[in-house]
Design a protein around this motif. Structure first.
Motif, PDB file in Angstrom:
ATOM      1  N   MET A  50       0.921  -1.256   0.046  1.00  0.00           N
ATOM      2  CA  MET A  50      -0.021  -0.095  -0.096  1.00  0.00           C
ATOM      3  C   MET A  50       0.863   1.365  -0.001  1.00  0.00           C
ATOM      4  SD  MET A  50      -3.332   1.049   1.474  1.00  0.00           S
ATOM      5  CE  MET A  50      -3.627   2.743   2.073  1.00  0.00           C
ATOM      6  N   LEU A  51       1.836   1.248   0.599  1.00  0.00           N
ATOM      7  CA  LEU A  51       2.843   2.308   0.842  1.00  0.00           C
ATOM      8  C   LEU A  51       3.396   2.516  -0.570  1.00  0.00           C
ATOM      9  CD1 LEU A  51       4.578   2.317   4.283  1.00  0.00           C
ATOM     10  CD2 LEU A  51       3.043   3.934   3.375  1.00  0.00           C
ATOM     11  N   ASN A  52       3.855   1.426  -1.266  1.00  0.00           N
ATOM     12  CA  ASN A  52       4.397   1.837  -2.607  1.00  0.00           C
ATOM     13  C   ASN A  52       3.485   2.769  -3.275  1.00  0.00           C
ATOM     14  OD1 ASN A  52       6.518   0.181  -2.098  1.00  0.00           O
ATOM     15  ND2 ASN A  52       5.504  -1.674  -2.633  1.00  0.00           N
ATOM     16  N   SER A  53       2.187   2.507  -3.605  1.00  0.00           N
ATOM     17  CA  SER A  53       1.442   3.314  -4.434  1.00  0.00           C
ATOM     18  C   SER A  53       1.203   4.866  -3.678  1.00  0.00           C
ATOM     19  CB  SER A  53       0.102   2.815  -4.595  1.00  0.00           C
ATOM     20  OG  SER A  53      -0.465   2.577  -3.383  1.00  0.00           O
ATOM     21  N   LEU A  54       1.279   5.109  -2.410  1.00  0.00           N
ATOM     22  CA  LEU A  54       0.907   6.338  -1.930  1.00  0.00           C
ATOM     23  C   LEU A  54       2.537   7.274  -2.128  1.00  0.00           C
ATOM     24  CD1 LEU A  54      -0.980   5.353   1.282  1.00  0.00           C
ATOM     25  CD2 LEU A  54      -1.784   6.504  -0.803  1.00  0.00           C
ATOM     26  N   ILE A  55       3.608   6.301  -2.076  1.00  0.00           N
ATOM     27  CA  ILE A  55       4.624   7.406  -1.854  1.00  0.00           C
ATOM     28  C   ILE A  55       5.571   7.322  -3.396  1.00  0.00           C
ATOM     29  CG2 ILE A  55       7.279   7.373  -0.878  1.00  0.00           C
ATOM     30  CD1 ILE A  55       5.967   6.025   1.649  1.00  0.00           C
ATOM     31  N   LEU A  56       5.450   6.181  -3.923  1.00  0.00           N
ATOM     32  CA  LEU A  56       6.150   6.011  -5.147  1.00  0.00           C
ATOM     33  C   LEU A  56       5.350   6.316  -6.542  1.00  0.00           C
ATOM     34  CD1 LEU A  56       8.507   2.851  -4.794  1.00  0.00           C
ATOM     35  CD2 LEU A  56       9.096   5.292  -4.244  1.00  0.00           C
ATOM     36  N   LEU A  57       5.476   7.260  -7.403  1.00  0.00           N
ATOM     37  CA  LEU A  57       4.704   7.751  -8.250  1.00  0.00           C
ATOM     38  C   LEU A  57       5.542   7.649  -9.619  1.00  0.00           C
ATOM     39  CD1 LEU A  57       3.417  10.976  -6.626  1.00  0.00           C
ATOM     40  CD2 LEU A  57       2.062   8.756  -6.708  1.00  0.00           C
ATOM     41  N   THR A  61      33.116  11.404 -10.913  1.00  0.00           N
ATOM     42  CA  THR A  61      31.886  10.720 -11.105  1.00  0.00           C
ATOM     43  C   THR A  61      31.028  11.025 -10.003  1.00  0.00           C
ATOM     44  OG1 THR A  61      33.135   9.176 -12.710  1.00  0.00           O
ATOM     45  CG2 THR A  61      31.089   8.788 -11.885  1.00  0.00           C
ATOM     46  N   VAL A  62      29.848  10.911 -10.189  1.00  0.00           N
ATOM     47  CA  VAL A  62      28.600  10.974  -9.343  1.00  0.00           C
ATOM     48  C   VAL A  62      27.524   9.825  -9.738  1.00  0.00           C
ATOM     49  CG1 VAL A  62      26.758  12.282  -8.268  1.00  0.00           C
ATOM     50  CG2 VAL A  62      29.108  13.357  -8.508  1.00  0.00           C
ATOM     51  N   LEU A  63      27.043   9.358  -8.554  1.00  0.00           N
ATOM     52  CA  LEU A  63      25.833   8.361  -8.983  1.00  0.00           C
ATOM     53  C   LEU A  63      24.578   9.091  -8.335  1.00  0.00           C
ATOM     54  CD1 LEU A  63      24.372   5.720  -9.458  1.00  0.00           C
ATOM     55  CD2 LEU A  63      25.078   5.059  -7.161  1.00  0.00           C
ATOM     56  N   PHE A  64      23.770   9.485  -9.186  1.00  0.00           N
ATOM     57  CA  PHE A  64      22.580  10.342  -9.072  1.00  0.00           C
ATOM     58  C   PHE A  64      21.085   9.321  -8.721  1.00  0.00           C
ATOM     59  CE2 PHE A  64      18.563  12.578 -10.738  1.00  0.00           C
ATOM     60  CZ  PHE A  64      18.515  13.359  -9.675  1.00  0.00           C
ATOM     61  N   CYS A  65      20.706   9.817  -7.488  1.00  0.00           N
ATOM     62  CA  CYS A  65      19.506   8.797  -7.321  1.00  0.00           C
ATOM     63  C   CYS A  65      18.461   9.783  -7.281  1.00  0.00           C
ATOM     64  CB  CYS A  65      19.703   8.376  -5.746  1.00  0.00           C
ATOM     65  SG  CYS A  65      21.131   7.277  -5.787  1.00  0.00           S
ATOM     66  N   PRO A  66      17.497   9.460  -8.204  1.00  0.00           N
ATOM     67  CA  PRO A  66      16.238  10.503  -8.408  1.00  0.00           C
ATOM     68  C   PRO A  66      15.126  10.320  -7.471  1.00  0.00           C
ATOM     69  CG  PRO A  66      16.257   8.579 -10.303  1.00  0.00           C
ATOM     70  CD  PRO A  66      17.415   8.593  -9.290  1.00  0.00           C
ATOM     71  N   GLY A  67      14.211  11.126  -7.510  1.00  0.00           N
ATOM     72  CA  GLY A  67      12.992  11.425  -6.385  1.00  0.00           C
ATOM     73  C   GLY A  67      12.037  10.190  -6.689  1.00  0.00           C
ATOM     74  N   THR A  68      10.968  10.475  -6.151  1.00  0.00           N
ATOM     75  CA  THR A  68       9.925   9.413  -6.053  1.00  0.00           C
ATOM     76  C   THR A  68       8.708   9.606  -7.206  1.00  0.00           C
ATOM     77  OG1 THR A  68       8.653  10.863  -4.714  1.00  0.00           O
ATOM     78  CG2 THR A  68       9.939   9.277  -3.559  1.00  0.00           C
ATOM     79  N   SER A  69       8.876  10.552  -7.931  1.00  0.00           N
ATOM     80  CA  SER A  69       7.803  10.785  -8.851  1.00  0.00           C
ATOM     81  C   SER A  69       8.571  10.925 -10.298  1.00  0.00           C
ATOM     82  CB  SER A  69       7.015  12.086  -8.584  1.00  0.00           C
ATOM     83  OG  SER A  69       7.584  13.275  -8.697  1.00  0.00           O
ATOM     84  N   GLY A  70       7.708  10.418 -11.451  1.00  0.00           N
ATOM     85  CA  GLY A  70       8.246  10.520 -12.648  1.00  0.00           C
ATOM     86  C   GLY A  70       9.223   9.449 -12.972  1.00  0.00           C
ATOM     87  N   PHE A 112      33.476   7.229  -6.418  1.00  0.00           N
ATOM     88  CA  PHE A 112      32.258   8.223  -6.922  1.00  0.00           C
ATOM     89  C   PHE A 112      31.464   8.725  -5.697  1.00  0.00           C
ATOM     90  CE2 PHE A 112      30.774   3.638  -6.932  1.00  0.00           C
ATOM     91  CZ  PHE A 112      29.575   3.772  -6.424  1.00  0.00           C
ATOM     92  N   GLY A 113      31.153   9.781  -6.143  1.00  0.00           N
ATOM     93  CA  GLY A 113      30.036  10.634  -5.037  1.00  0.00           C
ATOM     94  C   GLY A 113      28.598  10.016  -5.344  1.00  0.00           C
ATOM     95  N   ILE A 114      27.830  10.510  -4.271  1.00  0.00           N
ATOM     96  CA  ILE A 114      26.356   9.821  -4.384  1.00  0.00           C
ATOM     97  C   ILE A 114      25.677  11.159  -3.975  1.00  0.00           C
ATOM     98  CG2 ILE A 114      24.509   8.257  -3.771  1.00  0.00           C
ATOM     99  CD1 ILE A 114      26.688   6.213  -2.915  1.00  0.00           C
ATOM    100  N   PHE A 115      24.468  11.314  -5.123  1.00  0.00           N
ATOM    101  CA  PHE A 115      23.880  12.462  -4.839  1.00  0.00           C
ATOM    102  C   PHE A 115      22.338  12.191  -4.857  1.00  0.00           C
ATOM    103  CE2 PHE A 115      21.475  16.342  -6.738  1.00  0.00           C
ATOM    104  CZ  PHE A 115      21.349  17.017  -5.722  1.00  0.00           C
ATOM    105  N   GLY A 116      21.453  12.517  -4.135  1.00  0.00           N
ATOM    106  CA  GLY A 116      20.105  12.184  -4.593  1.00  0.00           C
ATOM    107  C   GLY A 116      19.196  13.363  -4.382  1.00  0.00           C
ATOM    108  N   VAL A 117      17.954  13.348  -4.930  1.00  0.00           N
ATOM    109  CA  VAL A 117      16.815  14.434  -4.400  1.00  0.00           C
ATOM    110  C   VAL A 117      15.699  13.548  -3.985  1.00  0.00           C
ATOM    111  CG1 VAL A 117      17.749  16.140  -5.984  1.00  0.00           C
ATOM    112  CG2 VAL A 117      15.962  14.555  -6.645  1.00  0.00           C
ATOM    113  N   SER A 118      14.919  14.084  -3.178  1.00  0.00           N
ATOM    114  CA  SER A 118      13.804  13.621  -2.543  1.00  0.00           C
ATOM    115  C   SER A 118      14.047  12.384  -1.966  1.00  0.00           C
ATOM    116  CB  SER A 118      12.781  13.529  -3.623  1.00  0.00           C
ATOM    117  OG  SER A 118      11.586  13.154  -3.261  1.00  0.00           O
ATOM    118  N   ILE A 119      13.288  11.304  -2.406  1.00  0.00           N
ATOM    119  CA  ILE A 119      13.377   9.929  -1.692  1.00  0.00           C
ATOM    120  C   ILE A 119      14.969   9.408  -1.802  1.00  0.00           C
ATOM    121  CG2 ILE A 119      12.702   8.413  -3.230  1.00  0.00           C
ATOM    122  CD1 ILE A 119      11.209   7.107  -0.654  1.00  0.00           C
TER     123      ILE A 119
END
Length: 136
Positions: free
Chosen positions: A1-8, A56-65, A124-131
């Motif tokens: 249930m949380l998956n559908s509420l948080i991840l879009l 080099t950076v590993l980019f972790c995107p957010g929860t939507s899109g 490498f570095g790691i950078f993320g936005v949102s979740i």
């Protein structure tokens, strides 16, 4: 249930790296279940393919899109002279599977393994936005 509420997640392509003047290589690597995850290995267009000594950076995107909706973050990192691997989590963008909270961290670990094995990036570095900030 949380998956559908948080991840879009979605499959829509919001923009391509070339729209921002970035050189990008489309890459594929497996998630923990062996399903293919899609990513982009990017850098400024005039610099050509990455050299192993390029920061080099590993980019972790957010929860939507998907990754294509977060390309401006990659653009900023590339304009600073960094190479960046961005990827779609399981079930996001063109990556296989169904999106779930537990798979986010293992997807990022798989992306890090890809950088080390396929791109020969030792550090490498790691950078993320949102979740993605939590994942990073």
């Amino acid at each position: 249930m949380l998956n559908s509420l948080i991840l879009l997640p979605d499959k829509y392509c919001y923009q391509a790296p070339a729209d921002l003047g970035l050189w990008a290589e489309e890459v594929t690597f497996p998630n923990a279940q062996g399903q293919p995850l899609q990513g982009l290995f990017c850098q400024q267009s005039h610099s050509g393919p990455c050299h192993s000594e390029t920061p080099t950076v590993l980019f972790c995107p957010g929860t939507s899109g998907n990754l294509s909706s977060h390309l401006h973050y990659i653009e900023l990192l590339c304009r600073a002279g960094l190479a960046v691997l961005g990827f779609d989590y399981t079930g996001f963008g063109q990556s296989a599977g169904t999106a779930s909270l537990p798979s986010l961290v293992t997807d990022a670990l798989g992306a890090g393994d890809f950088l080390q094995r396929a791109k020969k990036v030792e550090r490498f570095g790691i950078f993320g936005v949102s979740i993605g900030a939590n994942v990073a």
